[in-house]
Design an enzyme around this catalytic site. Structure first.
Site, PDB file in Angstrom:
ATOM      1  N   ASP A 275      51.671  28.429  30.986  1.00 17.49           N
ATOM      2  CA  ASP A 275      52.430  29.673  30.833  1.00 17.49           C
ATOM      3  C   ASP A 275      52.869  29.851  29.381  1.00 17.49           C
ATOM      4  O   ASP A 275      53.897  29.311  28.963  1.00 17.49           O
ATOM      5  CB  ASP A 275      53.655  29.648  31.761  1.00 17.49           C
ATOM      6  CG  ASP A 275      54.426  30.960  31.716  1.00 17.49           C
ATOM      7  OD1 ASP A 275      53.937  31.922  31.088  1.00 17.49           O
ATOM      8  OD2 ASP A 275      55.506  31.029  32.339  1.00 17.49           O
ATOM      9  N   LYS A 282      56.247  33.261  24.657  1.00 18.85           N
ATOM     10  CA  LYS A 282      57.389  32.345  24.594  1.00 18.85           C
ATOM     11  C   LYS A 282      57.524  31.779  23.183  1.00 18.85           C
ATOM     12  O   LYS A 282      56.529  31.725  22.445  1.00 18.85           O
ATOM     13  CB  LYS A 282      57.149  31.160  25.544  1.00 18.85           C
ATOM     14  CG  LYS A 282      57.282  31.475  27.016  1.00 18.85           C
ATOM     15  CD  LYS A 282      57.073  30.205  27.848  1.00 18.85           C
ATOM     16  CE  LYS A 282      57.144  30.489  29.338  1.00 18.85           C
ATOM     17  NZ  LYS A 282      58.490  30.889  29.793  1.00 18.85           N
ATOM     18  N   ASP A 293      53.848  24.335  34.728  1.00 19.59           N
ATOM     19  CA  ASP A 293      54.160  25.534  35.508  1.00 19.59           C
ATOM     20  C   ASP A 293      53.323  25.635  36.785  1.00 19.59           C
ATOM     21  O   ASP A 293      53.443  26.599  37.531  1.00 19.59           O
ATOM     22  CB  ASP A 293      53.986  26.777  34.623  1.00 19.59           C
ATOM     23  CG  ASP A 293      54.941  27.902  34.978  1.00 19.59           C
ATOM     24  OD1 ASP A 293      55.962  27.606  35.639  1.00 19.59           O
ATOM     25  OD2 ASP A 293      54.672  29.057  34.623  1.00 19.59           O
ATOM     26  N   ASP A 352      56.095  37.561  30.925  1.00 17.54           N
ATOM     27  CA  ASP A 352      56.464  36.161  31.171  1.00 17.54           C
ATOM     28  C   ASP A 352      57.016  35.967  32.593  1.00 17.54           C
ATOM     29  O   ASP A 352      57.162  34.841  33.053  1.00 17.54           O
ATOM     30  CB  ASP A 352      57.484  35.709  30.120  1.00 17.54           C
ATOM     31  CG  ASP A 352      57.575  34.200  30.016  1.00 17.54           C
ATOM     32  OD1 ASP A 352      56.726  33.514  30.620  1.00 17.54           O
ATOM     33  OD2 ASP A 352      58.498  33.715  29.329  1.00 17.54           O
ATOM     34  N   ARG A 356      56.085  35.401  39.816  1.00 14.80           N
ATOM     35  CA  ARG A 356      56.348  36.275  40.969  1.00 14.80           C
ATOM     36  C   ARG A 356      55.166  37.191  41.241  1.00 14.80           C
ATOM     37  O   ARG A 356      54.950  37.612  42.378  1.00 14.80           O
ATOM     38  CB  ARG A 356      57.660  37.043  40.744  1.00 14.80           C
ATOM     39  CG  ARG A 356      57.654  37.939  39.552  1.00 14.80           C
ATOM     40  CD  ARG A 356      59.061  38.355  39.145  1.00 14.80           C
ATOM     41  NE  ARG A 356      59.769  37.311  38.387  1.00 14.80           N
ATOM     42  CZ  ARG A 356      61.016  37.421  37.959  1.00 14.80           C
ATOM     43  NH1 ARG A 356      61.724  38.517  38.213  1.00 14.80           N
ATOM     44  NH2 ARG A 356      61.582  36.449  37.295  1.00 14.80           N
TER      45      ARG A 356
HETATM   46  N1  BES Z   1      57.590  29.441  34.135  1.00 11.74           N
HETATM   47  C1  BES Z   1      58.707  30.207  33.717  1.00 11.74           C
HETATM   48  C2  BES Z   1      60.041  29.678  34.242  1.00 11.74           C
HETATM   49  C3  BES Z   1      60.488  28.341  33.717  1.00 11.74           C
HETATM   50  C4  BES Z   1      61.398  28.305  32.679  1.00 11.74           C
HETATM   51  C5  BES Z   1      60.084  27.172  34.288  1.00 11.74           C
HETATM   52  C6  BES Z   1      61.854  27.100  32.215  1.00 11.74           C
HETATM   53  C7  BES Z   1      60.528  25.953  33.806  1.00 11.74           C
HETATM   54  C8  BES Z   1      61.427  25.910  32.784  1.00 11.74           C
HETATM   55  C9  BES Z   1      58.584  31.654  34.221  1.00 11.74           C
HETATM   56  O1  BES Z   1      57.296  32.126  34.354  1.00 11.74           O
HETATM   57  C10 BES Z   1      59.302  32.519  33.261  1.00 11.74           C
HETATM   58  O2  BES Z   1      58.922  32.538  32.122  1.00 11.74           O
HETATM   59  N2  BES Z   1      60.334  33.216  33.717  1.00 11.74           N
HETATM   60  C11 BES Z   1      61.112  34.060  32.889  1.00 11.74           C
HETATM   61  C12 BES Z   1      61.473  35.267  33.694  1.00 11.74           C
HETATM   62  C13 BES Z   1      62.185  36.335  32.879  1.00 11.74           C
HETATM   63  C14 BES Z   1      61.220  36.946  31.897  1.00 11.74           C
HETATM   64  C15 BES Z   1      62.718  37.375  33.818  1.00 11.74           C
HETATM   65  C16 BES Z   1      62.369  33.315  32.468  1.00 11.74           C
HETATM   66  O3  BES Z   1      62.938  32.601  33.291  1.00 11.74           O
HETATM   67  O4  BES Z   1      62.747  33.411  31.297  1.00 11.74           O
HETATM   68 ZN    ZN Z   2      55.791  30.673  34.683  1.00 13.35          ZN
HETATM   69 ZN    ZN Z   3      56.545  32.931  32.540  1.00 15.14          ZN
END
Ligand code: BES
Ligand code: ZN
Ligand code: ZN
Length: 503
Positions: A275, A282, A293, A352, A356
């Site tokens: 990811d 990111k 991920d 990101d 979902r």
């Molecule tokens: N894979 C990440 C979530 C994640 C964050 C897992 C830290 C493990 C450690 C997910 O896909 C993500 O990036 N989520 C975003 C969502 C946001 C953009 C609403 C997040 O949590 O920042």
């Molecule tokens: Zn993710």
């Molecule tokens: Zn993500």
């Protein structure tokens, strides 16, 4: 792992290291014959009060003279038998293996004969789990297996072969060791998949692993590629994969252990093999961790392996949507609207929030089987790490009873979780000005709005969701784990399936 029967004479066991679990509320005089083997030093430790079988008490002694019997004996206290928790024994199994590693011995036996005649079958299962989990290591990418870990100055110890000795074992105990072994080695398999870097565990390579797992577990397997996804109208899953040269895969493993046509339970795991965030990229710092991920997917693959191997008497389906989340000229952009299999349009505000999206289509696909329940697990939100840190996963769902079942299973596996609410009120944060919903709900309650999003795709099937972003990898406080990927919540899922199947 071996299970050996012995007629109750630990001093005759041939092993470089015998670990004796000693409770604090049983007479330690039973240990005297063993103490004689070591020149009586243990008897001194007991009479002086230095060794009382308390959980921190440990005592290593060497065989004095003679050529038979254990070369070393580690007496390890486990506290009172009367309130002995499974977690304590899992820890004890792990500590025994760590001690063998420290001593550079390549095999050990644990003797459980002093836990009393009432030796609970679940205890032996927990010790077996602790031993198998602790012997995992990730060295498939090293050219020299004896090379250092890169951190310590010490040479790496040899892998430890573990054995359990109970006196005398019966059919139930043998069955419990088999279950403990199956659960723990399934979780180890999940850890290996997690540890594998993104270039060696891309969606096709995970699907190839699913082929091997299907073979080992006697499972049926179907793998959907981009064409099948197109014809299934899985526009959300495909939208995430657009930004990558690697094709997505949807792994569908099935175990038909129940009656033909009986509604299955479905396990769904996020299989995002790397990811980068997509166009909403990111920050570079720590991005390498995003190879993890796919931890939810790894846990589901592991769980399916154990379910197949144990021949669980229930129909169970394992779904793992796999994709990379990268960025190129065809990548999905913020503001794009994509069309999910459920027929709902989704405005992608942040690329990101991709987990979902791939789960939306996988969850909706699961409902085709009219399942008895769906449980998904995913490293879904950073917000979950803020809310619960690294010690508990979040659990949310549309069915309180199912959520209670998951919490109970989590406690049995010692992979704890904690509930968050899923009120309708949060759904408004996902309202879109152009589509049926948007893929992010703003900063407040990020874990809840992510679960709200998922809930839109499960219809009225009882469903629970585990957000494992803070728990699937990281530093550990358990003797039987190592820092890094930990396979969680593989055993949690297995404990839940087991409770449902009644074994
Ligand atoms: N894979 C990440 C979530 C994640 C964050 C897992 C830290 C493990 C450690 C997910 O896909 C993500 O990036 N989520 C975003 C969502 C946001 C953009 C609403 C997040 O949590 O920042
Ligand atoms: Zn993710
Ligand atoms: Zn993500």
């Amino acid at each position: 792992m071996r299970l050996e029967s012995d007629t109750g004479a630990p001093e005759r066991i041939e092993t470089p290291l015998l670990v004796v679990l000693a409770p604090s509320d049983r007479p330690l005089t039973e240990l005297v014959p063993l103490s004689r083997l070591t020149g009586g030093v243990l008897s001194h430790a007991i009479s002086s009060g230095d060794f009382r079988g308390r959980s921190r008490d440990r005592f290593l002694a060497y065989r004095r003279g003679g050529k038979r019997g254990p070369e070393r004996i580690l007496f390890q206290g486990i506290g009172p038998v009367d309130d002995l928790a499974d977690a304590t024994l899992r820890e004890a199994g792990g500590r025994a293996v760590r001690e063998a590693e420290r001593l550079h011995v390549s095999s050990l036996a644990i003797y459980l004969g002093y836990l009393g005649r009432e030796l609970a079958p679940r205890w032996i299962e927990a010790v077996a789990e602790g031993m198998v989990l602790s012997s995992w290591r990730y060295d498939e990418l090293r050219s020299r297996l004896d090379a250092g870990s890169g951190e310590g100055e010490e040479e790496r110890p040899p892998p430890v072969e573990v054995g359990l000795v109970v006196a005398p074992p019966d059919a139930e105990l043998v069955g419990r060791v088999r279950i403990g072994h199956a659960f723990a080695s399934a979780e180890n398999r999940a850890r290996t998949l997690q540890a594998r870097p993104g270039n060696l565990a891309n969606p096709s390579q995970l699907a190839a692993e699913a082929v091997r797992i299907a073979g080992e577990g006697g499972l049926d397997l179907e793998v959907l590629g981009p064409e099948e996804m197109e014809s299934q109208a899985m526009g959300a899953l495909l939208a995430v994969a657009r930004g990558s040269d690697e094709e997505p895969r949807l792994i569908v493993l099935s175990h038909n252990g129940g009656e033909a046509g009986a509604p299955p339970v479905v396990l769904v795991g996020k299989g995002l093999t790397f990811d980068a965030g997509g166009i909403s990229i990111k920050p570079a710092r720590g991005m390498e961790k995003m190879k993890y991920d796919m931890s939810g997917g790894a846990a589901v693959l592991g769980a399916m392996l154990a379910i197949g191997r144990l021949g669980v008497g229930m129909n169970v389906l394992g779904l793992v949507p796999c994709s990379e989340n990268l960025l190129n000229g065809s990548a999905t952009k913020p503001g794009d609207v994509v069309f999910s299999r459920a027929g709902k349009s989704i405005e992608v505000i942040n690329t990101d929030a991709e987990g979902r999206l791939i789960l939306a289509d996988a969850l909706h696909y699961a409902t085709d089987w009219s399942p008895a329940a769906i449980v998904d697990c995913a490293t879904l939100t950073g917000a979950c790490v803020v809310a619960l840190g690294h010690h508990r996963s979040a659990v949310l769902g549309n069915d309180d009873e199912l959520v209670s079942e998951i919490r109970a299973a989590a406690d049995r596996a010692d992979q704890p979780c904690w509930p968050l609410p899923l009120d309708d009120a949060y759904r408004r944060q996902l309202d879109s000005t152009v589509a049926d919903l948007r893929n992010v709900g703003g900063r407040p309650a990020g874990t809840i709005t992510a679960a709200c999003f998922l809930s839109e795709f499960v219809g009225d099937v009882p469903w629970a969701h585990l957000d494992i972003a803070g728990t699937a990898y990281g530093k550990t406080t358990r003797s039987y784990l190592r820092d890094g990927p930990n396979g969680s919540p593989c055993r949690l899922l297995l404990e839940w399936v087991r409770a449902r199947a009644g074994f």
